[in-house]
Enzyme design. Structure first.
Site, PDB file in Angstrom:
ATOM      1  N   HIS A  32      12.461  -0.264   9.530  1.00 41.49           N
ATOM      2  CA  HIS A  32      11.296   0.020   8.655  1.00 41.49           C
ATOM      3  C   HIS A  32      10.017  -0.150   9.477  1.00 41.49           C
ATOM      4  O   HIS A  32       9.617  -1.266   9.784  1.00 41.49           O
ATOM      5  CB  HIS A  32      11.272  -0.932   7.461  1.00 41.49           C
ATOM      6  CG  HIS A  32      10.191  -0.609   6.474  1.00 41.49           C
ATOM      7  ND1 HIS A  32      10.416  -0.584   5.116  1.00 41.49           N
ATOM      8  CD2 HIS A  32       8.870  -0.298   6.627  1.00 41.49           C
ATOM      9  CE1 HIS A  32       9.293  -0.273   4.481  1.00 41.49           C
ATOM     10  NE2 HIS A  32       8.332  -0.105   5.379  1.00 41.49           N
ATOM     11  N   HIS A  79       5.904   1.530  10.433  1.00 43.77           N
ATOM     12  CA  HIS A  79       4.788   2.468  10.290  1.00 43.77           C
ATOM     13  C   HIS A  79       4.177   2.685  11.662  1.00 43.77           C
ATOM     14  O   HIS A  79       3.608   1.762  12.245  1.00 43.77           O
ATOM     15  CB  HIS A  79       3.738   1.923   9.321  1.00 43.77           C
ATOM     16  CG  HIS A  79       4.299   1.709   7.958  1.00 43.77           C
ATOM     17  ND1 HIS A  79       4.280   2.676   6.984  1.00 43.77           N
ATOM     18  CD2 HIS A  79       4.962   0.650   7.416  1.00 43.77           C
ATOM     19  CE1 HIS A  79       4.887   2.216   5.896  1.00 43.77           C
ATOM     20  NE2 HIS A  79       5.311   0.992   6.132  1.00 43.77           N
ATOM     21  N   ARG A 131       2.026   5.348  12.339  1.00 44.83           N
ATOM     22  CA  ARG A 131       0.746   6.083  12.258  1.00 44.83           C
ATOM     23  C   ARG A 131       0.795   7.361  13.090  1.00 44.83           C
ATOM     24  O   ARG A 131       1.872   7.869  13.398  1.00 44.83           O
ATOM     25  CB  ARG A 131      -0.442   5.200  12.673  1.00 44.83           C
ATOM     26  CG  ARG A 131      -0.467   3.818  12.056  1.00 44.83           C
ATOM     27  CD  ARG A 131      -0.414   3.830  10.552  1.00 44.83           C
ATOM     28  NE  ARG A 131      -0.711   2.516   9.985  1.00 44.83           N
ATOM     29  CZ  ARG A 131      -0.316   2.118   8.793  1.00 44.83           C
ATOM     30  NH1 ARG A 131       0.441   2.901   8.026  1.00 44.83           N
ATOM     31  NH2 ARG A 131      -0.637   0.934   8.331  1.00 44.83           N
ATOM     32  N   ASN A 152       4.399   7.727   5.386  1.00 43.82           N
ATOM     33  CA  ASN A 152       3.167   7.650   4.587  1.00 43.82           C
ATOM     34  C   ASN A 152       1.915   7.937   5.413  1.00 43.82           C
ATOM     35  O   ASN A 152       0.968   7.165   5.430  1.00 43.82           O
ATOM     36  CB  ASN A 152       3.052   6.297   3.867  1.00 43.82           C
ATOM     37  CG  ASN A 152       2.971   5.109   4.806  1.00 43.82           C
ATOM     38  OD1 ASN A 152       3.507   5.146   5.917  1.00 43.82           O
ATOM     39  ND2 ASN A 152       2.304   4.048   4.384  1.00 43.82           N
ATOM     40  N   LYS A 212      12.128   8.303   1.375  1.00 42.74           N
ATOM     41  CA  LYS A 212      11.418   7.094   0.961  1.00 42.74           C
ATOM     42  C   LYS A 212      10.807   7.271  -0.422  1.00 42.74           C
ATOM     43  O   LYS A 212      10.087   8.240  -0.661  1.00 42.74           O
ATOM     44  CB  LYS A 212      10.318   6.790   1.984  1.00 42.74           C
ATOM     45  CG  LYS A 212       9.508   5.536   1.709  1.00 42.74           C
ATOM     46  CD  LYS A 212      10.315   4.273   1.963  1.00 42.74           C
ATOM     47  CE  LYS A 212       9.627   3.041   1.385  1.00 42.74           C
ATOM     48  NZ  LYS A 212       8.619   2.471   2.264  1.00 42.74           N
ATOM     49  N   HIS A 248      10.412   1.429  -1.837  1.00 39.91           N
ATOM     50  CA  HIS A 248       9.382   0.410  -1.958  1.00 39.91           C
ATOM     51  C   HIS A 248       9.555  -0.128  -3.377  1.00 39.91           C
ATOM     52  O   HIS A 248       9.143   0.513  -4.336  1.00 39.91           O
ATOM     53  CB  HIS A 248       7.974   0.984  -1.746  1.00 39.91           C
ATOM     54  CG  HIS A 248       6.919  -0.064  -1.880  1.00 39.91           C
ATOM     55  ND1 HIS A 248       6.268  -0.608  -0.808  1.00 39.91           N
ATOM     56  CD2 HIS A 248       6.461  -0.728  -2.969  1.00 39.91           C
ATOM     57  CE1 HIS A 248       5.430  -1.544  -1.227  1.00 39.91           C
ATOM     58  NE2 HIS A 248       5.536  -1.640  -2.552  1.00 39.91           N
ATOM     59  N   HIS A 283      11.893  -4.267   2.524  1.00 38.71           N
ATOM     60  CA  HIS A 283      11.036  -5.461   2.650  1.00 38.71           C
ATOM     61  C   HIS A 283      11.112  -6.393   1.442  1.00 38.71           C
ATOM     62  O   HIS A 283      10.119  -6.586   0.746  1.00 38.71           O
ATOM     63  CB  HIS A 283       9.589  -5.066   2.938  1.00 38.71           C
ATOM     64  CG  HIS A 283       9.008  -3.961   2.079  1.00 38.71           C
ATOM     65  ND1 HIS A 283       9.085  -3.964   0.722  1.00 38.71           N
ATOM     66  CD2 HIS A 283       8.341  -2.824   2.414  1.00 38.71           C
ATOM     67  CE1 HIS A 283       8.484  -2.879   0.250  1.00 38.71           C
ATOM     68  NE2 HIS A 283       8.041  -2.176   1.264  1.00 38.71           N
ATOM     69  N   ASP A 326       8.409  -3.543   8.923  1.00 40.70           N
ATOM     70  CA  ASP A 326       7.275  -3.048   8.130  1.00 40.70           C
ATOM     71  C   ASP A 326       5.961  -3.238   8.884  1.00 40.70           C
ATOM     72  O   ASP A 326       4.906  -3.410   8.270  1.00 40.70           O
ATOM     73  CB  ASP A 326       7.211  -3.718   6.751  1.00 40.70           C
ATOM     74  CG  ASP A 326       6.394  -2.891   5.750  1.00 40.70           C
ATOM     75  OD1 ASP A 326       6.063  -1.732   6.062  1.00 40.70           O
ATOM     76  OD2 ASP A 326       6.073  -3.417   4.673  1.00 40.70           O
ATOM     77  N   HIS A 363      -3.527  -1.639  10.897  1.00 40.99           N
ATOM     78  CA  HIS A 363      -4.816  -1.100  10.442  1.00 40.99           C
ATOM     79  C   HIS A 363      -5.852  -1.652  11.404  1.00 40.99           C
ATOM     80  O   HIS A 363      -5.729  -2.798  11.863  1.00 40.99           O
ATOM     81  CB  HIS A 363      -5.156  -1.581   9.036  1.00 40.99           C
ATOM     82  CG  HIS A 363      -4.270  -1.024   7.959  1.00 40.99           C
ATOM     83  ND1 HIS A 363      -4.491   0.193   7.361  1.00 40.99           N
ATOM     84  CD2 HIS A 363      -3.152  -1.517   7.395  1.00 40.99           C
ATOM     85  CE1 HIS A 363      -3.555   0.415   6.455  1.00 40.99           C
ATOM     86  NE2 HIS A 363      -2.720  -0.600   6.454  1.00 40.99           N
ATOM     87  N   ALA A 410      -3.948  -3.256   3.124  1.00 43.67           N
ATOM     88  CA  ALA A 410      -2.679  -3.993   3.134  1.00 43.67           C
ATOM     89  C   ALA A 410      -1.869  -3.593   4.356  1.00 43.67           C
ATOM     90  O   ALA A 410      -1.778  -2.412   4.678  1.00 43.67           O
ATOM     91  CB  ALA A 410      -1.890  -3.683   1.872  1.00 43.67           C
TER      92      ALA A 410
HETATM   93  N1  OTD Z   1       1.077  -1.642   4.313  1.00 43.51           N
HETATM   94  N2  OTD Z   1       2.917  -2.242   3.080  1.00 43.51           N
HETATM   95  C1  OTD Z   1       3.481  -1.017   3.319  1.00 43.51           C
HETATM   96  C2  OTD Z   1       2.854  -0.056   4.027  1.00 43.51           C
HETATM   97  C3  OTD Z   1       1.625  -0.379   4.543  1.00 43.51           C
HETATM   98  O1  OTD Z   1      -0.226   0.175   5.737  1.00 43.51           O
HETATM   99  C4  OTD Z   1       0.870   0.554   5.349  1.00 43.51           C
HETATM  100  O2  OTD Z   1       1.350   1.670   5.616  1.00 43.51           O
HETATM  101  C5  OTD Z   1       4.776  -0.782   2.737  1.00 43.51           C
HETATM  102  O3  OTD Z   1       5.092  -1.442   1.772  1.00 43.51           O
HETATM  103  O4  OTD Z   1       5.525   0.060   3.215  1.00 43.51           O
HETATM  104  C6  OTD Z   1       1.736  -2.547   3.577  1.00 43.51           C
HETATM  105  O5  OTD Z   1       1.240  -3.665   3.365  1.00 43.51           O
HETATM  106 ZN    ZN Z   2       6.394  -0.115   4.900  1.00 38.60          ZN
HETATM  107 ZN    ZN Z   3       6.810  -0.513   1.162  1.00 39.85          ZN
END
Ligand code: OTD
Ligand code: ZN
Ligand code: ZN
Length: 346
Positions: free
Chosen positions: A14, A16, A18, A42, A100, A137, A175, A248, A252, A264
């Site tokens: 899992h 991210h 970007r 995402n 997802k 999620h 998560h 996860d 940012h 988040a």
């Molecule tokens: N931030 N949680 C999640 C994604 C992101 O910034 C994000 O992409 C998630 O739950 O997948 C989070 O705190």
């Molecule tokens: Zn995530």
């Molecule tokens: Zn999530």
């Protein structure tokens, strides 16, 4: 003699990553540790088509520094309009390995997510038929539901009826943060599994408020009470085979975290495997780290484990206060603290 542990090279189920400059900055931290990762879709706009997923995969591969060995495993972002045949075609073509489920509004870039699970029932039926995992999620999103209760409510309101309608569906509760979710997964069939992040093993909700508001401890699902952290730790380290590694990691920019409306997400990629090693050591379960990090995920996804081995040494390393690789500065998980383990030759 330095204490060491050698395990098969792990995967991150899992992640991210970007896009663009941010991806270029963060990708090497993951590739240093993990052979493969489930790359979450995402982006803005979200990765909803096989064509977009293939293009994203190609951008990731192009951004990988020479000499690094890493394979991105792509996912589809489900919307109310997702089409069963498109979903199946991307899976059959090997472009994506899973889809997802973001309940609309649940987390970063989830606005185009699913507004009602019933709306994607035909897609889920197709995924059940072809063995394509649904990655959830697992939080409800209604304003009247307390943020600390959203995961537990998802179980009764969404997961249980969904899995009743689709008993053969492969389902990953992503998560997990609560005793409720750990129990639900433990009690379920072997088609049900869960990922667990480093932060949900190491911090409880006090971390968000200790001495003031701590935006770098804020992610979704939000950290819960201590009793839940302990239950999630027991699940991760207990050797059940249904709980596996998913960081996860969600970078940012520092400025976007340290803001009146902080984003988040916790950027834990720089020292993820080291953080998990600490937890397994504390639980007297270092011997089970390999299963959690390198065996149970591949088994669930029906992919062979990595052959390569990596070694962790019990040597302290300091996590930098900030990472600045040409993009905006990022603040990593555990910034400025010492990790008790170090990935050798990395
Ligand atoms: N931030 N949680 C999640 C994604 C992101 O910034 C994000 O992409 C998630 O739950 O997948 C989070 O705190
Ligand atoms: Zn995530
Ligand atoms: Zn999530």
């Amino acid at each position: 003699m330095v204490e060491t542990i050698t395990i098969r090279r792990p995967d991150d189920w899992h992640l991210h990553l970007r896009d663009g400059a941010m991806m270029e900055a963060v990708l090497p931290y993951t590739a240093r540790q993990f052979a493969r990762a489930i790359v979450m879709p995402n982006l803005s706009p979200p990765v909803t088509t096989a064509k977009a997923a293939a293009a994203y995969r190609d951008r990731i591969n192009a951004a990988l520094p020479g000499g690094m060995d890493f394979t991105p495993l792509m996912t589809a972002y489900l919307t109310d309009d997702s089409d069963p045949e498109d979903m199946a075609a991307g899976f059959a073509d090997g472009i994506w390995v899973a889809a997802k489920l973001y309940p609309a509004g649940a987390t970063t870039n989830s606005a185009s997510g699913v507004t009602d699970i019933r709306k994607i029932d035909a897609v889920v039926a197709k995924m059940e038929e072809i063995g394509m995992p649904l990655l959830a999620h697992g939080e409800v999103t209604q304003d009247h539901v307390d943020i600390f209760d959203r995961e537990a409510r998802f179980i009764d309101e969404v997961a249980v009826p969904l899995l009743k309608r689709h008993p053969a569906l492969k389902f990953v509760f992503e998560h997990i943060t609560t005793r409720d979710a750990a129990q639900f997964v433990a009690d379920g069939s072997d088609r049900i599994a869960a990922t667990i992040t480093p932060q949900h093993l190491q911090i409880n909700r006090n971390a968000i408020f200790k001495g003031g508001i701590n935006p770098h401890a804020y992610c979704l699902p939000i950290a819960k009470r201590e009793e839940h952290r302990l239950a999630v730790r027991a699940a991760a380290t207990g050797g059940s085979g249904k709980f596996f590694l998913g960081t996860d990691s969600a970078p940012h920019a520092k400025s976007a975290k340290e803001s009146a409306c902080g984003c988040a997400g916790i950027f834990n990629a720089p020292h993820a495997i080291e953080a998990y090693a600490e937890v397994f050591e504390e639980e007297g379960a270092l011997g089970r780290l390999e299963a959690f990090a390198s065996l149970d995920g591949p088994r669930f996804y029906g992919i062979v484990p990595n052959e390569e081995r990596v070694t962790l040494e019990k040597v302290e390393v300091e996590v930098p206060a900030e990472i600045d690789d040409g993009t905006e500065p990022l603040v990593p998980y555990r910034a400025g603290t010492m990790m008790r383990w170090r990935l050798a030759s990395a």
